[in-house]
Design a protein around this motif. Structure first.
Motif, PDB file in Angstrom:
ATOM      1  N   ALA A   1      40.841  53.683  50.630  1.00 28.98           N
ATOM      2  CA  ALA A   1      39.733  54.609  50.406  1.00 28.98           C
ATOM      3  C   ALA A   1      40.192  55.878  49.711  1.00 28.98           C
ATOM      4  O   ALA A   1      39.539  56.405  48.846  1.00 28.98           O
ATOM      5  CB  ALA A   1      39.090  54.964  51.743  1.00 28.98           C
TER       6      ALA A   1
ATOM      7  N   GLU B   1      33.691  61.101  57.725  1.00 27.62           N
ATOM      8  CA  GLU B   1      34.585  60.529  58.714  1.00 27.62           C
ATOM      9  C   GLU B   1      35.834  61.372  58.852  1.00 27.62           C
ATOM     10  O   GLU B   1      36.336  61.606  59.930  1.00 27.62           O
ATOM     11  CB  GLU B   1      34.939  59.096  58.320  1.00 27.62           C
TER      12      GLU B   1
ATOM     13  N   SER C   1      38.579  50.346  45.062  1.00 27.67           N
ATOM     14  CA  SER C   1      38.362  50.613  46.473  1.00 27.67           C
ATOM     15  C   SER C   1      39.033  49.594  47.380  1.00 27.67           C
ATOM     16  O   SER C   1      39.211  49.837  48.546  1.00 27.67           O
ATOM     17  CB  SER C   1      36.871  50.655  46.763  1.00 27.67           C
TER      18      SER C   1
ATOM     19  N   GLN D   1      30.567  59.392  52.740  1.00 28.55           N
ATOM     20  CA  GLN D   1      30.790  58.811  54.049  1.00 28.55           C
ATOM     21  C   GLN D   1      32.236  59.008  54.464  1.00 28.55           C
ATOM     22  O   GLN D   1      32.546  59.367  55.587  1.00 28.55           O
ATOM     23  CB  GLN D   1      30.432  57.329  53.993  1.00 28.55           C
ATOM     24  N   ARG D   2      33.115  58.802  53.495  1.00 28.95           N
ATOM     25  CA  ARG D   2      34.538  58.989  53.772  1.00 28.95           C
ATOM     26  C   ARG D   2      34.830  60.407  54.201  1.00 28.95           C
ATOM     27  O   ARG D   2      35.568  60.662  55.132  1.00 28.95           O
ATOM     28  CB  ARG D   2      35.335  58.660  52.506  1.00 28.95           C
TER      29      ARG D   2
ATOM     30  N   HIS E   1      38.945  57.231  45.998  1.00 26.25           N
ATOM     31  CA  HIS E   1      38.249  58.504  45.874  1.00 26.25           C
ATOM     32  C   HIS E   1      38.855  59.305  44.730  1.00 26.25           C
ATOM     33  O   HIS E   1      38.166  59.829  43.886  1.00 26.25           O
ATOM     34  CB  HIS E   1      38.364  59.278  47.179  1.00 26.25           C
TER      35      HIS E   1
ATOM     36  N   PRO F   1      36.310  47.471  53.622  1.00 28.11           N
ATOM     37  CA  PRO F   1      35.090  47.506  52.802  1.00 28.11           C
ATOM     38  C   PRO F   1      34.906  48.870  52.147  1.00 28.11           C
ATOM     39  O   PRO F   1      35.384  49.878  52.663  1.00 28.11           O
ATOM     40  CB  PRO F   1      33.972  47.239  53.806  1.00 28.11           C
ATOM     41  N   TYR F   2      34.207  48.880  51.049  1.00 28.97           N
ATOM     42  CA  TYR F   2      34.009  50.127  50.287  1.00 28.97           C
ATOM     43  C   TYR F   2      33.090  51.081  51.028  1.00 28.97           C
ATOM     44  O   TYR F   2      32.074  50.679  51.578  1.00 28.97           O
ATOM     45  CB  TYR F   2      33.405  49.800  48.926  1.00 28.97           C
ATOM     46  N   LYS F   3      33.520  52.323  51.028  1.00 23.58           N
ATOM     47  CA  LYS F   3      32.638  53.353  51.582  1.00 23.58           C
ATOM     48  C   LYS F   3      32.409  54.386  50.504  1.00 23.58           C
ATOM     49  O   LYS F   3      33.339  54.778  49.817  1.00 23.58           O
ATOM     50  CB  LYS F   3      33.335  54.038  52.761  1.00 23.58           C
ATOM     51  N   PRO F   4      31.186  54.826  50.375  1.00 21.87           N
ATOM     52  CA  PRO F   4      30.940  55.879  49.375  1.00 21.87           C
ATOM     53  C   PRO F   4      31.657  57.178  49.766  1.00 21.87           C
ATOM     54  O   PRO F   4      31.908  57.398  50.953  1.00 21.87           O
ATOM     55  CB  PRO F   4      29.419  56.071  49.404  1.00 21.87           C
TER      56      PRO F   4
ATOM     57  N   SER G   1      34.899  51.659  42.153  1.00 26.75           N
ATOM     58  CA  SER G   1      34.677  50.597  43.113  1.00 26.75           C
ATOM     59  C   SER G   1      35.726  49.506  42.955  1.00 26.75           C
ATOM     60  O   SER G   1      36.096  48.853  43.907  1.00 26.75           O
ATOM     61  CB  SER G   1      33.270  50.042  42.969  1.00 26.75           C
TER      62      SER G   1
END
Lengths: 1074, 156
Positions: free
Chosen positions: A685, A640, A681, A636-637, A689, A630-633, A678
């Motif tokens: 990820a 992590e 994505s 957030q990436r 980006h 799933p897409y992460k903004p 998006s």
């Protein structure tokens, strides 16, 4: 004096012919260097010189590496090596020996060694590290000359990271009995201040001591530091105004020793430095300015002698008088002074006169009027520099009446100018004028400015063209005119036109050639096809051309022209070109599809954009079902990633709150770009980006397709977001103003006695400058609300743009949670004392907190100066728009600051996560409200925030308020501390002063910090201690202290980028206050 | 001040002092550009130049050009006087200075410059004091040539 010098120097050529004249006797003719220099002067060709130097270098190389070479010989070799280097031959093998010489040589040898080092190496050279020990040793030497040499080299160049190593020694030298040492030490600190300001923050009080030094030389040296510091923060040094004035009075009154006189003018360097400082302190400050008037008057009066140095002082004086709060009789004198400069037959003074005029003309346009004939003469001056400065002056006084003449003059200059830098600058200015006062000059700008101009100039021009002005008829005319003139250009010699201009041409023809009825698309297509075939057309331009063709091709006769082109390029190696060619091919054959994709933009019906990208939902769910992540903004990436690699030393850039706001701003600006990232994505990820970041840099060419069709304006808007929008929406009253001024001008323009007709015609340059109209004409005439509206047109979602003006619709917008909206607000938050109303608003819910934390409330009060905006909604239910982070917390009454279009900015005191009360500013539509200010940001990321917000075409300024640093103790165990310490990546180190001495010093100091800043002392072992604190829940900062050599060596670490620096600053202040 | 260049009418660099960190390549490019531009200017022209974002102040003394680069907000006239004071210092030190003095004793010229300007700012504008400092250092050199004793603190 100078005559003597000139005479002796004129005799030189005869000496150079190597006759054994007197005068050459004193030259070291027998030395090896002498021989080398002689040898070189005798040579005739560059080739021979090269051979000789190579030979020389080889022999130097042999000798420097030989162990038998004495330091004395080494010195001699080094001088020769410097000579070779100055001729442009590399002698890097000697660098290390230069350092050795500085280290091991005695007095003069050392001096040569240091000189060689400072000439050979620059600040970042790695060998410089080897010099640190030598400098340390020499700073501690009892020999004054050695100390001087060390200080000299330190202020010339020193590795930034090594400053802490020598800083205590340099500081110590501030107390040295010899003034020469003190002076050099001050200048060394000045250098440190320039390259690493936070390293010398703690010694500000020592700067004050230097300022009060009994030796005027040391005091003068300290002014360099003060000028720098005052430039950065004039507010912090207002208390010194009177002292600076007193010093200047003494200097002007001739109270300094004769040594400081220069051509019988007392200490001119010092005077100029002081005048510059006073100008900074008196700017926008009436009371500070009042202190200065007398001494400024005195300076003007004293500087009567006809010498360059007095003019230098006068010039600085005039600048100062025009910068500080105005006083009429001083202004009058200063204006007279400028007049003397401008009218001077000496060209240097004339130049400075023009420069001074340029500086003051915005405040007093009449001055330009007084000197108009001189200015016109200067326009035709044979010296380009004078011309250039005159144009600069004219640029400042441009208005609707004189713009044509001025722009013409500028273009004239551009045609003869050969310097790239000036061209870029001037083209920018012409473009700015052309946008402000729309006319047909842009073609000339493009063809003259060529490929050198900033890419945003053509973009903003296209934007101007596509968005249009007030009247449809005007737009039509302008577009038609553009089409006409471009067709003519292409029919002549398109080969000579710059690439950027060709791009503009093809875009305009693609969009607007249909406006001209008698023009057959085939004709245009053929012209464009001709461009494609030209050899030097770049592939970027080619893709612009292909796009234009796509727009033009309506089936029928054109198809045959197009087919050939698309076939050629559909096998191109360039992928972009190939894509364009395929688009062209398909669209030209399928007219139905074409009509769907390429709507003819009639300018009235705005494009619709689905910013939530709902049409991709099916694709996304399919991808998810197929097992895609799933897409992460991005933020957030990043988080992590940071957690995964705890020990990474690389800074990760933005912290969470910042990246949130930056992210939402991007979204607002370009929904089409967002779709790119998006869309990607699904793959990974990491890639998405990257895609996201590159997509932001793409220029208008590559990503101009939205779901509904071609989106040229968006690309243009994005690039030109910061460019001033032209004055197109003049209110009738202003128009009237301008007209009346126009009619009044002839009467108020002084007529020269014998007017040269041509020059008189040029006097039209000064139209509109008469005093009555100056206010509205000199400034940017467009009223602010209009500017906002214009900007909004390009950026805001079309569904909303029609609804914007009424408050109720604003509310609607807020609830609709539109991403695509434009912030434009002016917000001023200033010092604590001025506002007491805000805390009053605290409701009962928070009143007990008020009792618990009284100091915080008092200290953190802020003032909210709301911008009077007509659009401001009066009865908005503000609470419903609180950002999610804040909504569950107790808060005071919310004070709306301003509301412009769909964005609301408000300030309130809020209890943030149960930790205390803080002023919070937030803005944005509800639900997506962005927390603009957390207390931490408020103090130290102000610049960052405003930079961020400026990006979205708004200005938001927060004055720095003097608030106690809002941190709280963080209770952790030593073990926890250890783990946290290793995982934080942002750190800073600094030495602090200890309080008290002996064994207890550490504990005493840490206790002060504990009391003043509420730090938590985790543990103290021997001479070391660890402390911790936090700002918000997730913003901890750890501190490690060690007593070392009488100071407290502090090391701070935090996951928040600026926190360590900011905390160290407050620690310093806390200790100082103590 | 950002840098100072001395060059001859033939365009040969005689002295260069850089107060801002620049790579070797940039330095060469800048000096080449400036020497070319300045030599092309006529004698009656203005002593100031705009070059990139810098202001160049230059003056010719016989066969030598002295050229300084300052920031835009700096005072051009005082920079011109800095050049003049430097020439005066050289003149006093060498006793009617000529280009050859500077060619053959360029290290001395650098020492004088370092005593006059430090880190790009005028540190000592008194002619007497600059020369005193230089002479003291020179004296030290004479002594060290005669003997090899370490430390000459007795001199002061």
């Amino acid at each position: 004096m100078s005559d003597v010098v000139e005479k002796t120097l004129t005799a030189l050529p005869s000496l150079l012919s190597l006759d054994p004249q007197p005068g050459s006797a004193k030259l070291s003719s027998t030395s090896k260097l002498g021989n080398l220099i002689r040898g070189i002067t005798e040579l005739t060709s560059k080739h021979e010189e090269e051979k000789l130097i190579q030979h020389e270098l080889a022999s130097i190389k042999d000798q420097v590496s030989s162990p038998n070479t004495s330091m004395r010989q080494m010195k001699e070799l080094m001088v020769r090596a410097i000579y070779c280097e100055s001729l442009g031959y590399e002698a890097s093998f000697t660098y290390i020996h230069a350092i050795k010489l500085a280290q091991q040589g005695t007095a003069l040898e050392k001096r040569v060694g240091y000189l060689a080092v400072s000439l050979f190496l620059n600040e970042s050279h790695e060998l410089l590290l080897l010099l640190v020990n030598t400098v340390l040793k020499d700073l501690q030497s009892t020999n004054l000359i050695e100390v001087c040499m060390a200080l000299t080299v330190v202020s010339q160049m020193f590795p930034k990271d090594m400053i802490p190593a020598i800083l205590p020694l340099v500081e110590e030298k501030l107390n040295h009995p010899k003034e020469i040492i003190r002076r050099k030490a001050v200048l060394a600190l000045y250098k440190f201040y320039l390259i690493a300001p936070n390293q010398v923050q703690h010694i500000h009080n020592k700067f004050r001591k230097a300022l009060c030094d009994k030796d005027p030389g040391v005091m003068t040296a300290s002014l360099h530091i003060y000028l720098q510091m005052i430039q950065e923060n004039p507010e912090g040094y207002k208390d010194l105004t009177a002292s600076f004035v007193t010093i200047l009075k003494q200097v002007v009154g001739g109270k300094l020793p004769m040594d400081f006189n220069y051509h019988s003018v007392p200490a001119p360097w010092l005077q100029i430095q002081l005048l510059r400082i006073l100008a900074l302190l008196g700017k926008n400050d009436q009371s500070a300015s009042a202190v200065m008037y007398e001494v400024l008057d005195e300076s003007l009066r004293r500087a009567e002698m006809n010498h360059n140095i007095t003019y230098a002082i006068l010039y600085e004086c005039v600048k100062c008088i025009y910068t500080i709060h105005p006083k009429s009789d001083l202004l009058e004198k200063a204006a007279k002074c400028i007049g003397n400069f401008v009218l001077s037959p000496k060209i240097n003074l004339k130049y400075l006169g023009l420069k001074a005029l340029t500086y003051v003309v915005q405040q007093d346009p009449r001055l330009a009027l007084q000197h108009q004939m001189t200015i016109i003469e200067c326009l035709d001056h044979s010296d380009l520099i004078i011309k250039r400065e005159t144009l600069e002056l004219l640029f400042r006084i441009t208005n609707a009446q004189n713009v044509v003449v001025i722009v013409e003059k500028m273009l004239e200059f551009l045609r003869v100018n050969t310097d790239d830098y000036t061209t870029i600058d001037l083209v920018g200015k012409v473009a700015e004028l052309a946008e402000k006062y729309p006319s047909d000059t842009m073609s000339t700008v493009f063809s003259v400015g060529g490929d050198m101009m900033q890419p945003d100039i053509p973009n903003s021009f296209l934007k101007l063209l596509s968005e249009g002005f007030d009247s449809v008829e005007e737009d039509r005319k302008l577009r038609l005119f553009a089409v006409d003139s471009y067709i003519t250009l292409l029919q002549k010699e398109p080969g000579k036109l710059p690439q950027r201009f060709l791009q503009v041409i093809s875009w305009v023809l693609g969009e607007y050639s249909h406006l001209k009825d008698e023009l057959e698309p085939t004709v245009v297509l053929k012209l464009l096809a001709k461009l494609l075939d030209m050899k030097h057309t770049s592939s970027e331009t080619k893709s612009w051309i292909l796009m234009a063709m796509t727009k033009l091709c309506e089936g029928g006769a054109e198809v045959s022209v197009v087919r050939e082109v698309s076939e050629t390029y559909s096998s191109s190696m360039d992928t972009v070109l190939r894509q364009r060619a395929h688009e062209l091919q398909y669209l030209s054959q399928d007219s139905e599809l074409r009509a769907k994709v390429l709507l003819r933009d009639n300018g009235l019906r705005p494009l619709e954009v689905d910013s939530s990208l709902s049409f991709l939902d099916g694709f996304v769910s399919e991808a998810l079902a197929a097992g895609a992540a799933p897409y992460k903004p991005p933020h957030q990436r990043q988080e992590e990633l940071a957690q995964a690699k705890a020990l990474s030393l690389e800074p990760y850039g933005l912290s969470l709150p910042m990246s949130m706001s930056s992210c939402s701003i991007t979204d607002r600006q370009s929904p089409t770009l967002l779709s790119m990232s998006s869309g990607l994505s699904g793959d990974s990820a990491e890639i998405s980006h990257k895609g996201g970041s590159t997509s932001l840099k793409l220029d208008g060419v590559k990503r101009v397709w939205g779901r509904e069709g071609y989106l040229p304006q968006r690309a243009a808007v994005e690039e030109a977001a910061q460019v001033e929008v032209p004055c197109t929406l003049r209110s009738p009253s202003q128009q009237g103003d301008a007209d009346s001024s126009h009619s009044q001008t002839p009467t108020s323009t002084p007529t020269p006695t014998e007017p040269d007709p041509e020059k008189q015609q040029l006097a039209s340059l000064f139209f509109g400058l008469s005093s009555q109209s100056s206010v509205c004409l000199m400034g940017k005439p467009e009223p602010t609300p209009h500017r906002f509206r214009r900007k909004a047109k390009g950026v805001t979602d079309p569904t909303s743009s029609s609804l914007i003006s009424t408050p109720s619709n604003v509310e609607k917008l807020l609830c609709n949670n539109l991403l695509d909206s434009n912030i434009a607000s002016e917000l001023a938050v200033s010092s604590a004392k001025q506002i007491t109303e805000l805390p009053q608003g605290l409701k009962t819910a928070s009143s007990d907190i008020k009792q618990n934390n009284p100091s915080l409330i008092v200290d953190n009060g802020i003032v909210a100066a709301a911008d009077e905006d007509p659009d401001r909604p009066k009865d908005l239910c503000l609470i419903s728009h609180l950002p999610a982070e804040l909504s569950e917390l107790c808060h005071s009454e919310i004070t709306p600051l301003c509301t412009i279009q769909s964005i609301l900015c408000a300030v309130n005191s809020c209890q943030y996560r149960g930790d205390g009360i803080f002023p919070v500013a937030w803005g944005g539509p509800s639900g997506s409200s962005v927390l603009i200010q957390t207390p931490f940001n408020h103090l130290h990321q102000v610049t960052h925030v405003s930079a961020e917000l400026k990006k979205s075409t708004q200005c938001l300024s927060f004055a720095h308020s003097d608030v106690t640093f809002p941190c709280r103790p963080l209770t952790v165990s030593t073990e926890e501390y250890g783990t946290m310490w290793l995982s934080f990546s942002h750190d800073t180190k600094q030495n602090l002063t200890l309080i008290g001495d002996g064994q207890e010093a550490l504990t005493a100091t840490l206790n002060v910090l504990k009391q003043k800043l509420q730090l938590h002392v985790v543990e103290i072992i021997g001479q070391e201690g660890i402390l911790s604190c936090r700002l918000l829940q997730d913003q901890p900062c750890l501190m490690h202290c060690r007593v070392h050599a009488g100071t407290l060596a502090v090391w701070l670490r935090s996951p928040v980028p600026d926190l360590p620096d900011c905390l160290i600053y407050h620690c310093q202040r806390a200790l100082q206050e103590y | 001040m950002q840098f100072m260049l001395l060059f001859s009418r033939q365009g040969k660099l005689r002295l260069q002092k850089w107060y801002v960190p620049l790579s070797d390549k940039e330095r060469k490019k800048i000096s080449r550009d400036l020497v070319q531009t300045i030599l092309a200017r006529k004698p009656k022209m203005c002593s100031f130049l705009e070059w990139r974002d810098l202001k160049i102040v230059y003056k010719r003394y016989a066969s030598l050009y002295f050229c300084c680069a300052v920031e835009d907000q700096d005072n051009e006239l005082i920079t011109l006087e800095i050049i003049h004071r430097y020439v005066e210092l050289l003149d006093k030190y060498f006793g009617s200075v000529c280009e050859l003095d500077i060619i053959f004793n360029f290290e001395k010229a650098y020492f004088i410059l370092d005593e006059f300007l430090l880190g790009g700012e005028a540190q000592e504008t008194s002619k007497k004091n600059v020369l005193k400092a230089i002479e003291q250092a020179d004296l030290l050199q004479e002594v060290s040539m005669l003997s090899s004793i370490d430390g000459f603190s007795w001199l002061f």
